[in-house]
Enzyme design. Structure first.
Site, PDB file in Angstrom:
ATOM      1  N   HIS A 155       0.847  -1.202   0.000  1.00  0.00           N
ATOM      2  CA  HIS A 155       0.000   0.000   0.000  1.00  0.00           C
ATOM      3  C   HIS A 155       0.873   1.239   0.000  1.00  0.00           C
ATOM      4  CE1 HIS A 155      -4.060   1.797   0.699  1.00  0.00           C
ATOM      5  NE2 HIS A 155      -3.278   2.855   0.942  1.00  0.00           N
ATOM      6  N   TYR A 193      -6.392  17.278   0.436  1.00  0.00           N
ATOM      7  CA  TYR A 193      -5.021  17.529   0.880  1.00  0.00           C
ATOM      8  C   TYR A 193      -4.157  17.750  -0.355  1.00  0.00           C
ATOM      9  CZ  TYR A 193      -4.748  12.622  -0.416  1.00  0.00           C
ATOM     10  OH  TYR A 193      -4.832  11.444  -1.119  1.00  0.00           O
ATOM     11  N   SER A 253      -6.971   9.666  -3.287  1.00  0.00           N
ATOM     12  CA  SER A 253      -8.173  10.470  -3.492  1.00  0.00           C
ATOM     13  C   SER A 253      -7.852  11.834  -4.077  1.00  0.00           C
ATOM     14  CB  SER A 253      -8.946  10.624  -2.175  1.00  0.00           C
ATOM     15  OG  SER A 253      -8.203  11.371  -1.229  1.00  0.00           O
ATOM     16  N   ARG A 296     -10.346   0.625  -6.160  1.00  0.00           N
ATOM     17  CA  ARG A 296     -10.579   1.097  -4.800  1.00  0.00           C
ATOM     18  C   ARG A 296     -11.880   1.883  -4.718  1.00  0.00           C
ATOM     19  NH1 ARG A 296      -6.972   5.292  -1.061  1.00  0.00           N
ATOM     20  NH2 ARG A 296      -7.016   4.036   0.832  1.00  0.00           N
ATOM     21  N   HIS A 345      -6.093  -0.931   5.772  1.00  0.00           N
ATOM     22  CA  HIS A 345      -5.597  -0.460   7.068  1.00  0.00           C
ATOM     23  C   HIS A 345      -6.344  -1.047   8.269  1.00  0.00           C
ATOM     24  CE1 HIS A 345      -3.423   2.153   4.468  1.00  0.00           C
ATOM     25  NE2 HIS A 345      -4.362   3.076   4.319  1.00  0.00           N
ATOM     26  N   ASP A 356       2.008   2.594   3.577  1.00  0.00           N
ATOM     27  CA  ASP A 356       1.189   3.777   3.292  1.00  0.00           C
ATOM     28  C   ASP A 356       2.063   4.977   2.929  1.00  0.00           C
ATOM     29  OD1 ASP A 356      -1.249   5.055   2.873  1.00  0.00           O
ATOM     30  OD2 ASP A 356      -1.464   5.700   4.946  1.00  0.00           O
ATOM     31  N   ASN A 384      -1.240  13.719   4.367  1.00  0.00           N
ATOM     32  CA  ASN A 384      -2.130  14.331   5.358  1.00  0.00           C
ATOM     33  C   ASN A 384      -1.489  14.436   6.742  1.00  0.00           C
ATOM     34  OD1 ASN A 384      -4.553  15.689   5.056  1.00  0.00           O
ATOM     35  ND2 ASN A 384      -5.762  14.092   6.032  1.00  0.00           N
TER      36      ASN A 384
END
Length: 296
Positions: A27, A45, A73, A120, A182, A249, A254
């Protein structure tokens, strides 16, 4: 305007164990250069530029062979930065894309050829309110499910585990492999007995879902050594160790406080504590992601 995110740490804690050959960071995200891959105008963000070459350097720093890039996103449904990265590093990378509702079969086939193996869907809410802008929802997932199934893809679900109590049966009815991001984005304060987390464990036990033991820094914001996350990982491994993968990640979007930015070496070294058995580490880092993401 959105706030600019901090970059990830350049100097990280050295790995405490050697990753097995074929180990995968399952990820991560890439961004930019923005002259070629602009962000969505409407976003939650604004990360700095972190191109594919920077992600490869991240893998090499931790001694990892493979990686999975997920369209973030902030990119909306423009997956070009991920698709081009897959084409640049075809043996090392696979991808998870975010589809537009009207995506064509030809586009899905082109993505598959590039190395996409799932899509996703953003169902992540807290107290009924969406946390991030963009993404596509469950109605699009249900409409696309036959096309995903025909290609052997999975649905990666960004969801707060407590919402699995209500949405789990609807997701399971799709007949697709599900991958829950997650660990269900649980707050450790809710405890492993939380009904939603138990629903996640049940989905793993049935073989209906996978999860990523990633995001320890999101589950326990107080920071390392993230010991409150340990019982959640233990419960997921107990439910079904064949349906668990791991990721960093990276580049940790963010984050705005340098003191809170996670250390990728620390996150990697958690596996020595979470999975003291070398066979379990090989399963989570190599065997499981190779099967899930179709690494040849």
């Amino acid at each position: 305007m959105t706030r600019p995110c901090l970059p990830p740490l350049e100097a990280v804690t050295p790995p405490s164990f050697r990753a097995p050959a074929g180990a995968c960071d399952s990820h991560a995200h890439v961004f930019g250069p923005y002259a070629r891959y602009p962000l969505a105008d409407d976003r939650s963000y604004t990360p700095a530029e972190h191109p594919a070459s920077a992600f490869i350097a991240h893998l090499d720093q931790l001694g990892l062979t493979r990686g999975v890039l997920v369209t973030a996103s902030a990119s909306g449904t423009d997956n070009s930065v991920v698709i081009d990265a897959l084409r640049q590093y075809p043996t090392r990378l696979r991808g998870i894309a975010v589809p537009a509702p009207d995506i064509s079969d030809a586009q899905l086939d082109a993505w598959h050829d590039a190395g996409v193996r799932g899509v996703r869907f953003n169902l992540y809410q807290v107290d009924g309110h969406a946390v991030y802008r963009n993404g596509v929802g469950i109605d699009v997932l249900e409409a696309l499910a036959p096309q995903l199934k025909a290609r052997g893809w999975h649905a990666q679900i960004w969801i707060h585990a407590p919402d699995l109590v209500e949405l789990g049966p609807r997701l399971k009815a799709l007949g697709l492999p599900l991958v829950i991001d997650h660990m269900g984005r649980m707050a450790t304060s809710r405890g492993v007995g939380d009904a939603g987390f138990q629903a996640l464990c049940a989905l793993l036990a049935e073989g209906a879902a996978w999860t990523k033991i990633s995001g320890a820094d999101r589950l326990q914001p107080a920071g390392a050594p993230y010991r409150e996350v340990d019982p959640f990982v233990a419960a997921l491994m107990s439910a079904n160790p064949e349906q668990v993968v791991w990721g960093t990640d990276w580049p940790h979007i963010n984050y705005f406080d340098p003191a809170q930015m996670p250390d990728d070496g620390v996150l990697f070294n958690l596996l020595a504590r979470w999975l003291p058995n070398e066979a379990d580490r090989h399963r989570v880092l190599v065997t499981n992601p190779a099967r899930l993401y179709d690494f040849g």
